[in-house]
Design a protein around this motif. Structure first.
Motif, mmCIF file in Angstrom:
data_model
loop_
_atom_site.group_PDB
_atom_site.id
_atom_site.type_symbol
_atom_site.label_atom_id
_atom_site.label_comp_id
_atom_site.label_asym_id
_atom_site.label_seq_id
_atom_site.Cartn_x
_atom_site.Cartn_y
_atom_site.Cartn_z
ATOM 1 N N ALA A 213 0.837 -1.199 0.000
ATOM 2 C CA ALA A 213 0.000 0.000 0.000
ATOM 3 C C ALA A 213 0.874 1.253 0.000
ATOM 4 N N VAL A 214 1.945 1.225 0.795
ATOM 5 C CA VAL A 214 2.873 2.359 0.811
ATOM 6 C C VAL A 214 3.486 2.556 -0.564
ATOM 7 N N SER A 215 3.899 1.444 -1.169
ATOM 8 C CA SER A 215 4.569 1.567 -2.462
ATOM 9 C C SER A 215 3.603 1.994 -3.559
ATOM 10 N N LEU A 216 2.310 1.924 -3.291
ATOM 11 C CA LEU A 216 1.335 2.461 -4.242
ATOM 12 C C LEU A 216 1.037 3.923 -3.933
ATOM 13 N N GLY A 217 1.757 4.480 -2.966
ATOM 14 C CA GLY A 217 1.641 5.910 -2.697
ATOM 15 C C GLY A 217 0.644 6.267 -1.611
ATOM 16 N N TYR A 218 0.145 5.260 -0.870
ATOM 17 C CA TYR A 218 -0.787 5.582 0.210
ATOM 18 C C TYR A 218 -0.021 5.952 1.468
ATOM 19 N N ARG A 219 -0.366 7.098 2.043
ATOM 20 C CA ARG A 219 0.236 7.487 3.324
ATOM 21 C C ARG A 219 -0.544 6.756 4.404
ATOM 22 N N TYR A 223 -4.465 6.983 6.955
ATOM 23 C CA TYR A 223 -5.651 6.127 6.861
ATOM 24 C C TYR A 223 -5.922 5.457 8.196
ATOM 25 N N PHE B 63 12.265 2.906 1.576
ATOM 26 C CA PHE B 63 11.764 1.981 2.593
ATOM 27 C C PHE B 63 12.815 1.804 3.681
ATOM 28 N N ALA B 84 5.881 6.689 0.804
ATOM 29 C CA ALA B 84 4.626 6.893 0.077
ATOM 30 C C ALA B 84 4.750 8.094 -0.858
ATOM 31 N N ALA B 87 6.625 7.259 -4.011
ATOM 32 C CA ALA B 87 5.719 6.626 -4.972
ATOM 33 C C ALA B 87 4.858 7.672 -5.667
ATOM 34 N N PHE B 101 -2.550 -8.065 -2.717
ATOM 35 C CA PHE B 101 -3.493 -8.066 -1.602
ATOM 36 C C PHE B 101 -4.260 -9.381 -1.704
ATOM 37 N N ARG B 116 -6.298 5.953 -5.659
ATOM 38 C CA ARG B 116 -5.711 7.165 -5.087
ATOM 39 C C ARG B 116 -5.733 8.319 -6.082
ATOM 40 N N LEU B 174 -0.406 3.050 -11.670
ATOM 41 C CA LEU B 174 -0.019 4.390 -11.237
ATOM 42 C C LEU B 174 0.596 5.196 -12.377
#
Lengths: 335, 259
Positions: A213-219, A223, B63, B84, B87, B101, B116, B174
């Motif tokens: 999720a982080v690597s998809l840009g979610y902070r 959340y 990371f 984040a 990204a 997931f 997003r 993305l």
């Protein structure tokens, strides 16, 4: 609902594999029956007892929003439940707030505490998160013990229930019951909506794989904090309402044992299921009620039930039921 | 410490690291790495086990925080940027252990990635039925990686090679200018390797790719430029022919390790 010509999956089934969509229909049937039963329940059962169950059911639902859907184990939810009870009681008794406003004030106060505790706790993971929430909620406990407005060991007593919107006298038990039921339905629906919203979809992804999720840009911290505050707010609705029902706010509701009790209720009923926490709360409150009269040691009996649950029904009552239904749904031939 | 970078498509590197160092309790996993990745290239990072390739990846995507050194991406210093946000700037990575997931369907995996940027991530008051708005784009991405017949399958139930394909689809969702793949073909059979190679070549069009890879056939086939890492330091840097002829590289790979 059906504005998606590209996909042939009905919108209601988002997040579920095809075989499980039948359960969504079953879910709305259960919801309707449950609501009708709750509307009629005070005819058969003592309303104060029902109101107590509803308050704890909402509290457990709020807790489950965090543990079941974000994977965050908070060991400090009593701070929100009991904190809101104090705020609501004070607002209703000293400031003469209208009851709905007093409950909302309590929930907002709980959300504010949640913002602070959540902000500090979400930097840690797993057991450390649980310990930080426990420690901070104990600090909240001592604040409520010492603050003058809470009257220490005595608590805030004789809280007036007031007149809802200036119209309905809540000192009438039945009117009060329907007020509590409305708060419960609102809070329950809010939790359900959050889980099945775009935001909830991201929460689920964070629970599944936080790094991705982080690597998809979610902070992800934001959340998590958002979910934490929402959970605190709903727990606050429950606590504030309970203060009006029993017309008292005491240290019992902010003590750490209360944080433990809500974990127990959620696990018994079924973690990560919408209905589970309510069922668990109903079971625990009922047991407490009847065992108190029977003279059996309540904590021991509940402890034994908990051990059995962990050993035999690991998914909780509702969790096991859903699991069974799913297995059957998958066993059926496809149309 | 390296020879001047070869002139490739673009003169200014899109991603560059200088003196990148990571120490774990006194052990230097990565030591003074200078790395330039040029726009529009497929760049491979290779080296024996424990050379620090994944650590470099984790440093570049933040990371992990470097002990020393700087990282610049697209003219911007990202040494202190959060992962984040890296990204969000357009530097998107995959993971060595396939990162999907698991309890979400293939379609929902891609939707999460699309959510997003479409502004559908924080709305907690709406039904997730609004996510069906993303279905057309998601279907395209799923089609692009050849998973159309799996879109309702739970990602956790996919065979390994398909999981990697799904991961590429979510990364692609993305639309990032730079993609980092950490061993995209690790543990794959021959068929899958061929498919994923072709897929990477396809998605690399118009983008920059940096990948960690063990399979040297894939590297020679796919990559414009190769950087060899050994014991946390850069051993060689250049095109595949030059690098593979380098005696130090041969030594590191043939296993005459003298630790």
């Amino acid at each position: 609902m059906s504005s998606a010509p590209i996909s042939n999956a009905p919108a209601a089934g988002i997040g579920l594999p095809r075989g499980q969509q039948r359960l969504t229909g079953l879910g709305s049937a259960v919801a309707t029956i449950a609501l009708l039963a709750l509307l009629a329940a005070p005819l058969a059962v003592y309303p104060v007892f029902l109101m107590k169950i509803l308050c704890f059911a909402l509290f457990a639902t709020a807790f489950n929003l965090l543990l079941g859907y974000v994977g965050l184990l908070s060991f400090g939810h009593a701070a929100f439940f009991g904190g809101a009870a104090y705020f609501t009681a004070h607002a209703a008794k000293v400031w003469g707030f209208e009851p709905l406003l007093a409950v909302l004030f309590g929930a907002a106060g709980a959300a504010a505490i949640g913002l602070v505790i959540g902000f500090l706790a979400i930097r840690r993971q797993g057991i450390y998160f649980a310990m930080v929430t426990l420690a901070l909620s104990q600090m909240v406990f001592f604040v409520f013990l010492q603050a003058p407005f809470t009257h220490g060991e005595d608590g805030i007593q004789n809280v007036p229930r007031g007149r809802l919107l200036g119209l309905f006298d809540l000192s009438d038990t039945l009117t009060m019951y329907y007020f509590v039921l409305a708060v419960f339905v609102f809070g329950f629906f809010a939790a359900w909506r959050i889980v099945h919203s775009p935001f909830g979809h991201v929460l689920q992804a964070i629970r599944e794989n936080e790094n991705r999720a982080v690597s998809l840009g979610y902070r992800v911290e934001r959340y998590k904090l958002g979910a934490f505050v929402m959970s605190a707010f709903i727990a606050g609705l429950a606590g504030g309402t309970k203060a009006l029902v029993f017309q008292i706010a005491t240290l019992t509701d902010v003590a750490w044992q209360m944080s433990g009790e809500v974990i127990l209720m959620t696990l018994l009923g079924g973690l990560g299921t919408i209905l589970g926490p309510s069922v668990g709360a109903g079971l625990v409150v009922t047991l407490q009620n009847y065992l108190a009269a029977s003279g059996l040691p309540v904590t021991v009996v509940i402890g034994v039930i908990f051990v059995l649950c962990v050993l035999v029904f690991r998914r909780g009552l509702v969790g096991e039921a859903i699991h069974l239904l799913r297995r059957r749904a998958q066993g059926l031939p496809r149309r | 410490m390296q020879a001047a970078p070869m002139p490739v498509a673009s003169t200014e590197p899109i991603l560059s690291a200088r003196g990148l160092t990571k120490e774990f309790f006194g052990f230097k996993a990565v030591n003074g790495v200078d790395l330039d990745v040029y726009s529009g290239t497929i760049h491979a990072l290779i080296g024996p086990n424990g050379a620090g390739k994944t650590t470099v990846f984790n440093l570049l995507t933040k990371f992990l925080s470097p002990t020393a050194g700087t990282i610049r991406f697209d003219g911007r210093d990202i040494t202190r940027t959060k992962p984040a946000d890296v990204a969000r700037l357009g530097l998107v990575r995959s993971f060595q252990i396939s990162a999907v997931f698991a309890q979400l369907t293939v379609l929902d995996n891609v939707r999460v990635a699309l959510q997003r940027q479409s502004g559908l991530a924080t709305q907690f008051w709406r039904s997730n039925a609004v996510l069906s708005r993303l279905d057309a784009r998601a279907a395209e991405l799923i089609e692009a990686v050849g998973l159309s017949s799996f879109s309702e399958t739970l990602a956790g139930d996919l065979p390994y090679g398909r999981k990697r394909a799904l991961e590429i689809a979510t990364t692609l969702a993305l639309d990032p200018p730079v993609m980092l793949f950490d061993e995209p073909m690790a543990g794959m059979g021959v068929e899958d390797i061929g498919r994923i190679s072709a897929l990477i070549r396809k998605v690399a069009a118009g983008r920059t790719v940096l990948m960690v890879e063990h399979n040297l056939n894939v590297v020679s086939d796919l990559c414009d430029r190769v950087t060899v890492l050994a014991r946390g330091e850069i051993l060689a840097d250049g095109d595949y022919a030059a690098v593979s002829a380098d005696p130090r590289v041969r030594e590191a790979y043939m296993g005459s390790e003298h630790a």
